[in-house]
Scaffold this motif. Structure first.
Motif, PDB file in Angstrom:
ATOM      1  N   ARG A 271      -2.217   2.414  -4.594  1.00  0.00           N
ATOM      2  CA  ARG A 271      -3.070   3.475  -5.139  1.00  0.00           C
ATOM      3  C   ARG A 271      -2.595   4.846  -4.667  1.00  0.00           C
ATOM      4  O   ARG A 271      -1.785   4.968  -3.751  1.00  0.00           O
ATOM      5  N   ASP A 408      -7.064   2.082 -11.803  1.00  0.00           N
ATOM      6  CA  ASP A 408      -7.210   0.772 -11.171  1.00  0.00           C
ATOM      7  C   ASP A 408      -7.268  -0.334 -12.211  1.00  0.00           C
ATOM      8  O   ASP A 408      -6.702  -1.421 -12.024  1.00  0.00           O
ATOM      9  N   SER A 428      -4.488   1.002  -0.041  1.00  0.00           N
ATOM     10  CA  SER A 428      -5.421   2.094  -0.318  1.00  0.00           C
ATOM     11  C   SER A 428      -6.158   2.483   0.957  1.00  0.00           C
ATOM     12  O   SER A 428      -6.472   1.618   1.787  1.00  0.00           O
ATOM     13  N   ASP A 430      -9.113   3.576   0.753  1.00  0.00           N
ATOM     14  CA  ASP A 430     -10.476   3.172   0.420  1.00  0.00           C
ATOM     15  C   ASP A 430     -10.526   1.648   0.428  1.00  0.00           C
ATOM     16  O   ASP A 430     -10.222   0.986  -0.566  1.00  0.00           O
ATOM     17  N   ALA A 433     -12.719  -0.085  -2.286  1.00  0.00           N
ATOM     18  CA  ALA A 433     -12.046  -0.153  -3.582  1.00  0.00           C
ATOM     19  C   ALA A 433     -10.922  -1.187  -3.562  1.00  0.00           C
ATOM     20  O   ALA A 433     -10.723  -1.934  -4.523  1.00  0.00           O
ATOM     21  N   GLU A 436     -12.340  -4.656  -3.893  1.00  0.00           N
ATOM     22  CA  GLU A 436     -12.753  -4.918  -5.272  1.00  0.00           C
ATOM     23  C   GLU A 436     -11.545  -5.264  -6.136  1.00  0.00           C
ATOM     24  O   GLU A 436     -11.593  -6.198  -6.953  1.00  0.00           O
TER      25      GLU A 436
END
Length: 492
Positions: A271, A408, A428, A430, A433, A436
């Motif tokens: 990402r 994404d 990433s 995050d 995220a 997920e």
């Protein structure tokens, strides 16, 4: 040829090393030098049948399946101790026959499988639910039905391994099969049989009963005999998806259980907020580890378009620092492919990539100055569409591709747009995220920001889709080699 290490050049059947029935032999060459290392027997069908018969007899009549789990665990621990004593031999043979650089030979190729063996004997077997009670059921006017659920050995297992991680892959089958109480015939890949033949030494030293583990060599004919033999109950195969489908079909005629660990074209999703240093190191490893000869290596790097150019520049620079050569040289960081045929396959796929419009930004040729050995430069493609051959076909060589994405959702779609589903990664800052995204990637294992250190024996290894059936490692691997039996009775 005089060597600084020892190995067996005989088959191991019914508790002893023995010459093959055939005069034919398999030639084992050092892939970095093309020099002859050894000649081992090419098992005849008679040899394979002798091994299966020994395994059948050991299962039906011998003590091994009837030992208590802690008794089997004690034997496995003695095997681990002998392996640890012989680690220098294992490392030396691995460097010579498989072409591993020394750090890889001393870790994943040899020490890690021994650690998995210890984990099975010390953690998994003592705590595994070999037998557990069923919840009693009341039947009015009849009585109370109760009983136990038992886990019992599946039977005689054919264990067919691959060339890239010879000792590791063989042990990932031998460990759970023996722990379960099964008996087995192990057939290593014809290019790299020596480390697997050494396992007979460890079995002898540990006092494994004759016939429990047998080791034969050979290629297509020996494999077909194992996958179709009526006395074999389970087949575990590691290799290409093409051969895996053949194994599955051959075993289906007699309804054998089949465990398949096959290929991969695994994607690493990077990402925009990713730690590029870590992502680049991971991508470099995906291309260069064992010259790309690993089914779970991350060979597709999917990167957000905003950091695409920076990642490509860093990755290209990193590939330029790779030292390709003889793995016996401590300065070497990437060794050879296993054979001339494998190098030809990789070079052909590189040409296909260029013909389809992908652009080579690093490598693509044979390294200068290496006139002997099966070497290919670490190679990186950009300008790749996920529909191209280089993005869909498993190279099993030091070749990676970089594909940009804008969101994404697009990254997940590209990652899942593959016939394979063995491994994956997400990078990433995050982590919510990233988690997920990992949950949406259709693969047997996905790491976040590099995952945990090492090859964790508590994990389950295996794939979705064309990457295989079943799982290996730890209690998940053990479970594949067990049947479930219900023993019930009525309390009146």
């Amino acid at each position: 040829m005089t060597t600084a290490y020892s190995f067996s050049s005989q088959l191991y059947i019914d508790g002893r090393y023995t010459d093959g029935d055939s005069k034919a032999s398999l030639v084992v060459r050092n892939p970095a030098t093309e020099e002859l290392i050894a000649e081992v027997p090419q098992s005849s069908l008679t040899d394979v049948r002798r091994a299966v018969a020994a395994a059948r007899r050991a299962f039906d009549e011998g003590p091994w399946p009837r030992l208590k789990p802690d008794e089997r665990a004690a034997v496995l621990l003695r095997m681990a101790e002998e392996m640890e004593r012989r680690l220098p031999d294992l490392v030396a043979v691995n460097i010579a026959e498989a072409g591993s650089v020394r750090p890889l030979a001393e870790s994943l190729q040899t020490r890690v499988p021994v650690a998995h063996l210890r984990d099975m004997a010390e953690r998994v077997m003592p705590t595994f639910a070999w037998e557990r009670p069923m919840q009693p059921t009341v039947a009015p006017g009849i009585g109370i039905s109760q009983g136990v659920l038992r886990r019992e050995a599946f039977g005689v297992c054919a264990l067919i391994s691959a060339y890239n991680f010879p000792f590791f892959l063989s042990m990932m089958k031998v460990i759970p099969a023996l722990a379960a109480g099964c008996t087995a015939v192990l057939k290593p890949a014809p290019a790299t049989p020596l480390e697997s033949l050494l396992i007979g030494d460890f079995a002898d030293a540990a006092g494994l009963p004759p016939g429990v583990l047998n080791i034969v060599t050979g290629d297509i004919e020996a494999g077909r005999e194992l996958t179709t033999h009526p006395m074999v109950d389970l087949v575990s195969f590691t290799g290409s998806d093409t051969v895996g489908r053949t194994v599955y079909a051959q075993a289906s005629a007699s309804l054998k259980k089949v465990v398949l660990e096959l290929g991969g074209k695994s994607a690493s999703i990077v990402r925009a907020d990713a730690d590029l240093d870590g992502a680049v190191r991971s991508a470099l490893a995906g291309i260069t580890t064992h010259a790309g000869q690993g089914c779970s290596l991350l060979t597709r790097t999917l990167v957000h378009e905003s950091v695409h150019d920076e990642l490509v520049a860093r990755l290209s620079e990193g590939l330029g620092a790779v030292r390709v050569g003889d793995p016996a040289d401590p300065a070497t960081t990437m060794g050879p492919l296993i054979s001339e045929a494998q190098r030809d396959k990789v070079e052909k796929l590189i040409r296909v990539g260029e013909e389809e419009g992908a652009r080579i930004v690093h490598g693509g040729k044979r390294p200068a100055g290496l006139d002997r050995g099966y070497f290919v430069e670490p190679t990186l493609f950009t300008g790749v569409d996920n529909g191209m051959t280089v993005a869909r076909t498993e190279f099993f060589g030091p070749v990676g591709v970089v594909i940009p994405f804008a969101s994404d959702e697009e990254a997940v779609r590209i990652a899942n747009d593959s016939p394979y589903g063995l491994a994956g990664a997400v990078w990433s800052a995050d982590t919510v995220a990233a988690h997920e995204i990992a949950s949406r990637v259709r693969a047997g294992g996905v790491t976040i920001n590099g995952g945990s250190a090492g090859v964790n024996p508590r994990a389950a290894f295996g794939g979705y889709k064309q990457s295989g059936l079943g799982r290996e490692w730890g209690e998940f691997g053990l479970d594949e080699y067990l049947q479930t039996k219900t023993v019930s009775w009525a309390a009146r």
